[in-house]
Design an enzyme around this catalytic site. Structure first.
Site, PDB file in Angstrom:
ATOM      1  NE  ARG A  51      58.820 -47.480  25.108  1.00 32.52           N
ATOM      2  CZ  ARG A  51      57.613 -47.304  25.588  1.00 32.52           C
ATOM      3  NH1 ARG A  51      57.299 -47.807  26.743  1.00 32.52           N
ATOM      4  NH2 ARG A  51      56.705 -46.637  24.923  1.00 32.52           N
ATOM      5  CG  HIS A 178      51.418 -24.687  19.379  1.00 30.56           C
ATOM      6  ND1 HIS A 178      50.473 -25.404  20.065  1.00 30.56           N
ATOM      7  CD2 HIS A 178      50.849 -24.395  18.182  1.00 30.56           C
ATOM      8  CE1 HIS A 178      49.396 -25.536  19.317  1.00 30.56           C
ATOM      9  NE2 HIS A 178      49.593 -24.930  18.167  1.00 30.56           N
ATOM     10  CE  LYS A 182      48.940 -21.089  16.536  1.00 32.05           C
ATOM     11  NZ  LYS A 182      49.046 -21.906  15.339  1.00 32.05           N
ATOM     12  CD  GLU A 216      41.661 -26.907  16.209  1.00 31.17           C
ATOM     13  OE1 GLU A 216      42.722 -27.324  15.750  1.00 31.17           O
ATOM     14  OE2 GLU A 216      41.160 -27.325  17.260  1.00 31.17           O
ATOM     15  CG  ASP A 235      42.832 -30.016  23.054  1.00 32.11           C
ATOM     16  OD1 ASP A 235      43.960 -30.493  23.297  1.00 32.11           O
ATOM     17  OD2 ASP A 235      42.438 -29.755  21.899  1.00 32.11           O
ATOM     18  CG  HIS A 240      46.331 -23.309  22.652  1.00 29.83           C
ATOM     19  ND1 HIS A 240      47.619 -23.460  23.092  1.00 29.83           N
ATOM     20  CD2 HIS A 240      46.021 -24.483  22.041  1.00 29.83           C
ATOM     21  CE1 HIS A 240      48.065 -24.665  22.763  1.00 29.83           C
ATOM     22  NE2 HIS A 240      47.109 -25.304  22.128  1.00 29.83           N
ATOM     23  CE  LYS A 331      40.136 -30.494  18.362  1.00 30.01           C
ATOM     24  NZ  LYS A 331      41.452 -29.967  18.002  1.00 30.01           N
TER      25      LYS A 331
HETATM   26  C1  BG6 Z   1      46.698 -28.364  20.246  1.00 33.21           C
HETATM   27  C2  BG6 Z   1      45.436 -29.090  20.575  1.00 33.21           C
HETATM   28  O1  BG6 Z   1      47.303 -27.883  21.413  1.00 33.21           O
HETATM   29  O2  BG6 Z   1      46.399 -27.264  19.394  1.00 33.21           O
HETATM   30  C3  BG6 Z   1      44.750 -29.561  19.316  1.00 33.21           C
HETATM   31  O3  BG6 Z   1      45.724 -30.205  21.403  1.00 33.21           O
HETATM   32  C4  BG6 Z   1      44.538 -28.407  18.360  1.00 33.21           C
HETATM   33  O4  BG6 Z   1      43.502 -30.187  19.596  1.00 33.21           O
HETATM   34  C5  BG6 Z   1      45.835 -27.629  18.153  1.00 33.21           C
HETATM   35  O5  BG6 Z   1      44.061 -28.934  17.127  1.00 33.21           O
HETATM   36  C6  BG6 Z   1      45.593 -26.369  17.354  1.00 33.21           C
HETATM   37  O6  BG6 Z   1      46.818 -25.785  17.007  1.00 33.21           O
HETATM   38  P1  BG6 Z   1      46.948 -24.898  15.680  1.00 33.21           P
HETATM   39  O7  BG6 Z   1      48.339 -24.386  15.743  1.00 33.21           O
HETATM   40  O8  BG6 Z   1      46.674 -25.802  14.531  1.00 33.21           O
HETATM   41  O9  BG6 Z   1      45.900 -23.829  15.786  1.00 33.21           O
END
Ligand code: BG6
Length: 484
Positions: A51, A178, A182, A216, A235, A240, A331
């Protein structure tokens, strides 16, 4: 080492949300590294679209800043950066209006691979998809890339799938998780299906249980508003951890092809049993010297959202009947450590007199940090004095085994974007897979919402609430240590 890199065709990559956080942290620096390693064929272009009113020169300056901040050691390559920036343009665009679309249409070529990265909120997916068609920019071979969160439940995921399907075929849609990009996650498939050793014992005759930990140290600071409506289940687990579980548990696909792999993953998700409430532990971190509590970070003093979840799941099929899968993620935990461990059963009988220890083979796949695989085996402790047995790791840290450069693996996003351009969907989630994952997750979330379940407190910097330890202890098992 001979590496076979699949060539890439000339492309136009349009990043909607090109000035956003993901573009600056991951997409642009990632593309820069691919450029330096020669994977951006001459004539390829990256077009930022957002934007903000700015010209291409300003966007290039922003890209240079992003690369300086997030580009890693390659960011020092001044000549490379100058050449890379020449491949970049910018168009100010209104996703819900007409501004910028004619200019974008004039810029995107029809005779090269076209990829459109929707790095924007899902509420814009439909507008972008529709305008790409209405303005005759996209064609039957264009690819679109979408990010999580892909919905927040089955209903919204279905609606998103339908929105995209109105304009694009499934073979054109790349849903990113993602974790699938990895390095070690892909190695998991190499270990399972590239070795004779493991597949025969990869079942309920030999495996006692499997545990997956994604711990994390970061808080939800800065993302509290999103996270508080989501929680660890939406999340992290629905996507994941679910993907990791699928790769560990799936049947061997007939080949490493997109539909073959995704068909097998889908069968795993559909075979997942509902989880009993007593097999789920939810937690929220407390404040400590390093930071505020979850509720303060989320700016919601009464929040019932979990920043930690642990659970015991079962997969109802012949291979896995009776084998528990323990998952946990949170977390503000003790360390950043993600690991999948396949814990094999105890020996049925020992021939070594006096050896009462419980020796177990454990195959651990370390996702991060320090990617690698280790297999715990039992050997004789060296020296005289009888047969004393010890458990030692057969450690294959990639950086040690394959040389220092092996630790320098491309970021997950880089790899996945190149797969989009190559047209390889294997490491992307198919629509039915995402829906099946929500179909399993929804009743669990509804269950605790209806019970008004209050998450357990846990100390920041710990391994999570005490109850998560009990989840395993009750079964006579224990979590693997979370090591820094
Ligand atoms: C994201 C989540 O998809 O993955 C985050 O929304 C999380 O909350 C992150 O911290 C973790 O990814 P990675 O690659 O750091 O393990």
């Amino acid at each position: 080492m001979v590496s076979r890199v699949i060539p890439v065709e000339t492309f136009d990559l349009v990043i909607f949300g090109g000035t956003g956080d993901l573009a600056r942290r991951k997409i642009l620096p990632g593309m820069f590294r691919r450029f330096l390693s020669g994977q951006m064929p001459q004539g390829s272009r990256i077009i930022g679209a957002a934007r903000s009113e700015m010209d291409s020169a300003a966007f290039r300056a922003m890209t240079a800043d992003a690369i300086a901040a997030f580009g890693g050691k390659e960011s020092h390559d001044k000549k490379g950066l100058k050449d890379f920036l020449q491949c970049i343009d910018y168009i100010a665009i209104d996703a819900k209006g007409d501004a910028g679309w004619a200019e974008l249409g004039a810029m995107v070529r029809q005779d090269v691979v076209q990829s459109f990265y929707f790095s924007v909120a899902p509420a814009f997916f439909g507008d972008l998809a529709e305008r790409l068609h209405r303005n005759k920019i996209a064609n039957a071979d264009s690819r679109i890339v979408v990010e999580k969160p892909f919905g927040r439940d089955l209903e919204s995921a279905r609606a998103l799938n339908a929105t995209l399907a109105a304009h694009f075929d499934e073979r054109q849609i790349y849903r990113i998780d993602h974790y699938l990009g990895k390095e070690t996650v892909q190695n998991l498939m190499a270990v399972r299906f590239g070795n004779m050793l493991f597949e025969p014992i990869w079942n309920n005759h030999y495996v006692d249980h499997i545990q997956i930990t994604v711990a994390e140290t970061v808080s939800v600071e800065g993302r509290g508003a999103y996270y508080d409506k989501s929680g660890a289940m939406r999340d992290m687990v629905q996507n994941h951890l679910m993907q990791l579980l699928c790769l560990i548990a799936m049947e061997p696909p007939s080949q490493f092809g997109a539909d073959e792999v995704r068909d097998e993953k889908l069968k795993v998700i559909r075979a997942l049993q509902p989880v009993e409430p007593q097999h789920i532990v939810r937690g929220q971190y407390d404040a400590d010297a390093l930071g505020p509590s979850y509720r303060e970070d989320a700016e919601n003093p009464r929040s019932l959202t979990e920043s930690f979840v642990a659970m015991k799941c079962h997969i109802a099929n012949w291979r896995w009947a009776g084998v528990p899968f323990y998952l946990r993620t949170g977390k503000r935990m003790k360390a950043r450590a993600s690991e999948i461990s396949v814990v094999f059963k105890d020996l049925g009988h020992t021939i070594f007199e006096g050896d009462e220890a419980r020796h177990r083979n454990i195959l651990s796949i370390r996702l991060q940090p320090n990617e690698g695989i280790d297999l715990q085996v039992t050997i004789k402790e060296p020296g005289p004095g009888g047969m004393r047995l010890v458990d030692v790791p057969l450690d294959m840290t990639f950086a040690d085994a394959l040389g220092p450069d092996a630790g320098d693996v491309p970021d997950a996003y880089e790899r996945l974007i190149m797969d989009v351009i190559r047209g390889n969907q294997t490491l992307f989630m198919r629509g039915d897979e995402v829906e099946a994952a929500w179909a399993w997750t929804d009743p669990l979330i509804q269950g605790w919402e209806e019970r008004e379940d209050v998450p357990k407190h846990y100390e920041a910097g710990s391994t999570g609430p005490e109850d998560a330890l009990m989840l395993m202890h009750r079964d006579g098992r224990k979590w693997r240590e979370i090591k820094a």
